[in-house]
Design a protein around this motif. Structure first.
Motif, PDB file in Angstrom:
ATOM      1  N   GLY A  91       5.178 -26.684  56.870  1.00 32.15           N
ATOM      2  CA  GLY A  91       4.746 -26.783  55.476  1.00 32.15           C
ATOM      3  C   GLY A  91       4.492 -28.206  55.014  1.00 32.15           C
ATOM      4  N   VAL A  92       4.251 -29.086  55.958  1.00 28.61           N
ATOM      5  CA  VAL A  92       3.995 -30.496  55.638  1.00 28.61           C
ATOM      6  C   VAL A  92       2.488 -30.738  55.720  1.00 28.61           C
ATOM      7  CG1 VAL A  92       4.422 -32.884  56.342  1.00 28.61           C
ATOM      8  CG2 VAL A  92       6.237 -31.183  56.546  1.00 28.61           C
ATOM      9  N   HIS A  93       1.890 -31.155  54.619  1.00 26.29           N
ATOM     10  CA  HIS A  93       0.451 -31.376  54.589  1.00 26.29           C
ATOM     11  C   HIS A  93       0.138 -32.764  54.039  1.00 26.29           C
ATOM     12  CE1 HIS A  93       0.579 -30.661  50.266  1.00 26.29           C
ATOM     13  NE2 HIS A  93       1.413 -29.678  50.551  1.00 26.29           N
ATOM     14  N   GLU A  94      -1.111 -33.151  54.104  1.00 25.14           N
ATOM     15  CA  GLU A  94      -1.548 -34.514  53.780  1.00 25.14           C
ATOM     16  C   GLU A  94      -1.229 -34.979  52.359  1.00 25.14           C
ATOM     17  OE1 GLU A  94      -2.871 -36.942  55.696  1.00 25.14           O
ATOM     18  OE2 GLU A  94      -2.667 -35.697  57.468  1.00 25.14           O
ATOM     19  N   GLY A  95      -1.103 -34.071  51.422  1.00 22.98           N
ATOM     20  CA  GLY A  95      -0.853 -34.469  50.039  1.00 22.98           C
ATOM     21  C   GLY A  95       0.610 -34.467  49.640  1.00 22.98           C
ATOM     22  N   LEU A  96       1.506 -34.264  50.602  1.00 20.52           N
ATOM     23  CA  LEU A  96       2.922 -34.074  50.289  1.00 20.52           C
ATOM     24  C   LEU A  96       3.712 -35.382  50.280  1.00 20.52           C
ATOM     25  CD1 LEU A  96       4.637 -31.576  49.656  1.00 20.52           C
ATOM     26  CD2 LEU A  96       5.329 -31.558  52.043  1.00 20.52           C
ATOM     27  N   ILE A  97       4.510 -35.538  49.234  1.00 19.62           N
ATOM     28  CA  ILE A  97       5.397 -36.697  49.063  1.00 19.62           C
ATOM     29  C   ILE A  97       6.831 -36.176  48.971  1.00 19.62           C
ATOM     30  CG2 ILE A  97       6.075 -38.539  47.468  1.00 19.62           C
ATOM     31  CD1 ILE A  97       3.128 -38.596  46.547  1.00 19.62           C
ATOM     32  N   ARG A  98       7.741 -36.791  49.725  1.00 20.22           N
ATOM     33  CA  ARG A  98       9.164 -36.456  49.618  1.00 20.22           C
ATOM     34  C   ARG A  98       9.815 -37.454  48.682  1.00 20.22           C
ATOM     35  NH1 ARG A  98      12.963 -37.505  54.552  1.00 20.22           N
ATOM     36  NH2 ARG A  98      12.923 -39.546  53.621  1.00 20.22           N
ATOM     37  N   VAL A  99      10.677 -36.943  47.806  1.00 22.47           N
ATOM     38  CA  VAL A  99      11.360 -37.783  46.824  1.00 22.47           C
ATOM     39  C   VAL A  99      12.865 -37.567  46.931  1.00 22.47           C
ATOM     40  CG1 VAL A  99      11.649 -38.273  44.363  1.00 22.47           C
ATOM     41  CG2 VAL A  99       9.390 -37.643  45.243  1.00 22.47           C
ATOM     42  N   SER A 100      13.594 -38.655  46.903  1.00 23.44           N
ATOM     43  CA  SER A 100      15.050 -38.636  46.828  1.00 23.44           C
ATOM     44  C   SER A 100      15.423 -39.312  45.508  1.00 23.44           C
ATOM     45  CB  SER A 100      15.659 -39.392  48.014  1.00 23.44           C
ATOM     46  OG  SER A 100      17.060 -39.507  47.884  1.00 23.44           O
ATOM     47  N   ILE A 101      15.987 -38.536  44.593  1.00 26.64           N
ATOM     48  CA  ILE A 101      16.321 -39.053  43.265  1.00 26.64           C
ATOM     49  C   ILE A 101      17.604 -39.887  43.324  1.00 26.64           C
ATOM     50  CG2 ILE A 101      16.944 -38.414  40.892  1.00 26.64           C
ATOM     51  CD1 ILE A 101      14.028 -37.850  41.571  1.00 26.64           C
ATOM     52  N   GLY A 102      17.560 -41.023  42.676  1.00 29.74           N
ATOM     53  CA  GLY A 102      18.706 -41.933  42.649  1.00 29.74           C
ATOM     54  C   GLY A 102      19.485 -41.841  41.344  1.00 29.74           C
ATOM     55  N   LEU A 103      20.137 -42.925  40.999  1.00 29.11           N
ATOM     56  CA  LEU A 103      21.034 -42.959  39.840  1.00 29.11           C
ATOM     57  C   LEU A 103      20.418 -43.544  38.578  1.00 29.11           C
ATOM     58  CD1 LEU A 103      24.264 -44.154  41.683  1.00 29.11           C
ATOM     59  CD2 LEU A 103      23.582 -41.814  41.115  1.00 29.11           C
ATOM     60  N   GLU A 104      19.124 -43.837  38.604  1.00 32.96           N
ATOM     61  CA  GLU A 104      18.479 -44.368  37.411  1.00 32.96           C
ATOM     62  C   GLU A 104      18.508 -43.308  36.303  1.00 32.96           C
ATOM     63  OE1 GLU A 104      16.289 -45.892  41.073  1.00 32.96           O
ATOM     64  OE2 GLU A 104      16.801 -43.928  40.312  1.00 32.96           O
ATOM     65  N   ASP A 105      18.169 -43.728  35.113  1.00 32.35           N
ATOM     66  CA  ASP A 105      18.092 -42.821  33.973  1.00 32.35           C
ATOM     67  C   ASP A 105      17.079 -41.706  34.289  1.00 32.35           C
ATOM     68  OD1 ASP A 105      18.145 -41.724  31.363  1.00 32.35           O
ATOM     69  OD2 ASP A 105      16.547 -43.080  30.722  1.00 32.35           O
ATOM     70  N   PRO A 106      17.486 -40.435  34.208  1.00 30.78           N
ATOM     71  CA  PRO A 106      16.573 -39.326  34.535  1.00 30.78           C
ATOM     72  C   PRO A 106      15.280 -39.356  33.723  1.00 30.78           C
ATOM     73  CG  PRO A 106      18.803 -38.512  34.327  1.00 30.78           C
ATOM     74  CD  PRO A 106      18.826 -39.954  33.887  1.00 30.78           C
ATOM     75  N   LYS A 107      15.363 -39.746  32.473  1.00 30.88           N
ATOM     76  CA  LYS A 107      14.160 -39.820  31.644  1.00 30.88           C
ATOM     77  C   LYS A 107      13.211 -40.890  32.170  1.00 30.88           C
ATOM     78  CE  LYS A 107      12.522 -40.306  26.928  1.00 30.88           C
ATOM     79  NZ  LYS A 107      12.827 -40.594  25.555  1.00 30.88           N
ATOM     80  N   ALA A 108      13.746 -42.027  32.596  1.00 33.33           N
ATOM     81  CA  ALA A 108      12.913 -43.106  33.139  1.00 33.33           C
ATOM     82  C   ALA A 108      12.244 -42.669  34.441  1.00 33.33           C
ATOM     83  CB  ALA A 108      13.756 -44.360  33.368  1.00 33.33           C
ATOM     84  N   ILE A 109      12.957 -41.925  35.277  1.00 33.35           N
ATOM     85  CA  ILE A 109      12.370 -41.421  36.525  1.00 33.35           C
ATOM     86  C   ILE A 109      11.228 -40.461  36.203  1.00 33.35           C
ATOM     87  CG2 ILE A 109      12.789 -40.094  38.633  1.00 33.35           C
ATOM     88  CD1 ILE A 109      15.754 -41.044  38.423  1.00 33.35           C
ATOM     89  N   ALA A 110      11.476 -39.514  35.308  1.00 36.70           N
ATOM     90  CA  ALA A 110      10.446 -38.537  34.933  1.00 36.70           C
ATOM     91  C   ALA A 110       9.227 -39.243  34.350  1.00 36.70           C
ATOM     92  CB  ALA A 110      11.012 -37.528  33.947  1.00 36.70           C
ATOM     93  N   GLU A 111       9.453 -40.236  33.499  1.00 36.06           N
ATOM     94  CA  GLU A 111       8.340 -40.976  32.910  1.00 36.06           C
ATOM     95  C   GLU A 111       7.541 -41.723  33.971  1.00 36.06           C
ATOM     96  OE1 GLU A 111      10.254 -43.335  29.897  1.00 36.06           O
ATOM     97  OE2 GLU A 111      10.274 -41.669  28.454  1.00 36.06           O
TER      98      GLU A 111
END
Length: 120
Positions: A91-111
């Motif tokens: 299920g890995v295709h050319e447009g796929l990005i993997r993300v590992s969420i850290g400890l930053e402010d969740p709102k700042a990450i979403a923004e």
């Protein structure tokens, strides 16, 4: 929330999302929630790199479990040695990005994700 605000052609996959094919398993096996790994589908390699290059807070690297939020283009890095058949099976295709969420402010990450998605 991100999926609802992303532009057409960019989507998020995490087992907690109702749109995820793994949502039923998530609900039955992970009542307390699960880890901070998710993927973002940008449909094409070009859009994926444009997205990554517009990120300001999230760092491009192949690590996971860091205290910082990280992202990478999967077929150019950890799946670069896999043939097309193996990637399709996984299920890995050319447009796929993997993300590992850290400890930053969740709102700042979403923004950061939203501004990058809207810039491509």
């Amino acid at each position: 929330i991100l999926n609802e605000q992303f532009p057409e052609g960019v989507s998020v996959n995490h087992p907690s999302l109702p749109s995820s094919p793994d949502n039923a398993r998530y609900k039955s096996d992970f009542a307390q929630g699960c880890g901070p790994l998710l993927s973002i589908n940008c449909e094409t390699k070009e859009k994926a790199f444009a997205f990554l290059n517009h990120l300001k807070l999230v760092i491009q690297t192949a690590n996971i479990g860091d205290n910082r939020s990280l992202a990478l283009h999967m077929t150019s890095t950890i799946y670069a040695d896999f043939d097309e058949e193996a990637r399709k099976f996984l299920g890995v295709h050319e447009g796929l990005i993997r993300v590992s969420i850290g400890l930053e402010d969740p709102k700042a990450i979403a923004e950061d994700f939203l501004q990058a998605a809207n810039a491509i």
